[in-house]
Write an enzyme that holds these catalytic residues in place. Structure first.
Site, PDB file in Angstrom:
ATOM      1  N   ARG A   1       0.851  -1.185   0.000  1.00 47.25           N
ATOM      2  CA  ARG A   1       0.000   0.000   0.000  1.00 47.25           C
ATOM      3  C   ARG A   1       0.897   1.248   0.000  1.00 47.25           C
ATOM      4  NH1 ARG A   1      -1.510  -2.409   5.178  1.00 47.25           N
ATOM      5  NH2 ARG A   1      -0.394  -1.423   6.920  1.00 47.25           N
TER       6      ARG A   1
ATOM      7  N   SER B   1      -4.290   1.518  -9.593  1.00 43.90           N
ATOM      8  CA  SER B   1      -3.683   1.284  -8.288  1.00 43.90           C
ATOM      9  C   SER B   1      -4.762   1.312  -7.215  1.00 43.90           C
ATOM     10  CB  SER B   1      -2.640   2.358  -7.976  1.00 43.90           C
ATOM     11  OG  SER B   1      -2.239   2.283  -6.615  1.00 43.90           O
TER      12      SER B   1
END
Length: 328
Positions: free
Chosen positions: A108, A169
């Site tokens: 992340r 993403s």
């Protein structure tokens, strides 16, 4: 003579995942990984001639710090980034996790980037030939994300051979909403306009593996019309298969590595069927062997990219994949 990766891996796995990644980039910059001249059969994708069909996916060398060394490992092409117009630190640490038993990674990062100007300076320092692309990103706090893609393209486009639009993403809030037809049309219109009157490079689109049937239909229909030169299938997934055994399995972020091989290859096959050759495909996700790379080609890809597989297999994976595709 390069140190065998089995030993290097033990040293790297003694560090947390992000520190290991930074150590790897540093080693590459120092030339400690050695060199493996590119082999295999050249392939042309969207008018760009790759030395072989095995590329490095975006995310590994975000800031173009080690491009020459990476090409020296035998990659047919290297994609840097994602790059954002302004520097941004990304998400708080820890933000990347190995799922060792699953041969997977969850990250992340949140598009941490040195910014387009710094990346351009790094690219200007290159001394070796080879195909390089850039993954275009948007700043987290941007009020005009489409404008961010265009700004990155203006700065870095003259220094690379292709650009990939990153709307997939999972670590930038709201970014995946840009995968719908109207948003993609606006993005590609803006990017084509940004290249008018100068050197135009092919524009690729990277999609998420978590698309609905309607999303797949929309993207397949729109891609040839809006000027997508190639479709990159796929980014990391927000799904968490029941098969995962690692204690990190429920960390927030995008899952990559072996568990992504099946879903991303199925999605690749579906796009191949719907596009019927109108837009070339690049297969990404879960490649940990030469057989995996060949499975992507069999599913319709013209070329492949690897990243998480390098964590578990090291640079030997590059040569294995190149050889497997040369014999296909």
């Amino acid at each position: 003579m390069p140190i065998p990766y089995a030993l290097v891996r033990r040293l790297l796995f003694a560090l947390d995942a992000e520190r290991a990644h930074r150590a790897t980039i540093s080693a590459l910059k120092l030339g400690l990984a050695g060199a493996r001249p590119p082999k295999g059969n050249p392939v042309e994708v969207a008018g760009v001639r790759f030395a072989n069909p095995v590329g490095l996916a975006a995310g590994f060398d975000k800031d173009a710090e080690a491009v020459d060394a990476l090409l020296g490992l035998g990659f047919g092409f290297v994609e840097i980034g994602g790059v954002t117009p302004k520097p941004q630190p990304g998400n708080p640490k820890p933000r990347v996790f190995r799922l060792t038993g699953d041969q997977a990674v969850i990250n992340r990062y949140g598009l941490n980037s040195a910014g387009a100007e710094a990346v351009a300076r790094n690219l200007e320092k290159r001394r070796k030939p080879g195909v390089v692309g850039v993954n275009l990103g948007a700043n987290k706090e941007s009020e005009d994300r489409i404008g961010d893609y265009a700004e990155c393209l203006k700065v870095i486009g003259p220094l690379v051979d292709f650009a990939t639009v990153n709307v997939s993403s999972p670590n930038t809030p709201g970014l995946r909403a840009l995968q719908d037809r109207a948003a993609l049309t606006g993005i590609f219109e803006r990017l084509h306009a940004a290249q008018s009157g100068g050197r135009a490079i092919p524009l690729f689109l990277k999609v998420a593996p978590d698309l609905s049937d309607a999303d797949i239909d929309d993207i397949a229909e729109a891609a040839p019309e809006i000027g997508v030169a190639a479709l990159v299938v796929s980014n990391t997934t927000i799904a968490r298969p029941n098969s995962l055994t690692s204690p990190h399995a429920q960390e927030t972020g995008g899952l990559s590595g072996a568990p992504l091989m099946g879903p991303s290859t199925d999605l690749l096959r579906r796009f191949h069927e719907k596009l019927d050759g109108r837009v070339p495909l690049i297969g990404v996700g879960g490649i940990l062997s030469g057989a995996d790379a060949k499975a992507k080609i069999d599913a319709g890809a013209a070329a492949v990219q690897i990243y998480s597989g390098l964590v578990y297999r090291g640079p030997e994976l590059v040569g294995e994949c190149v050889e497997a595709l040369a014999q296909a």
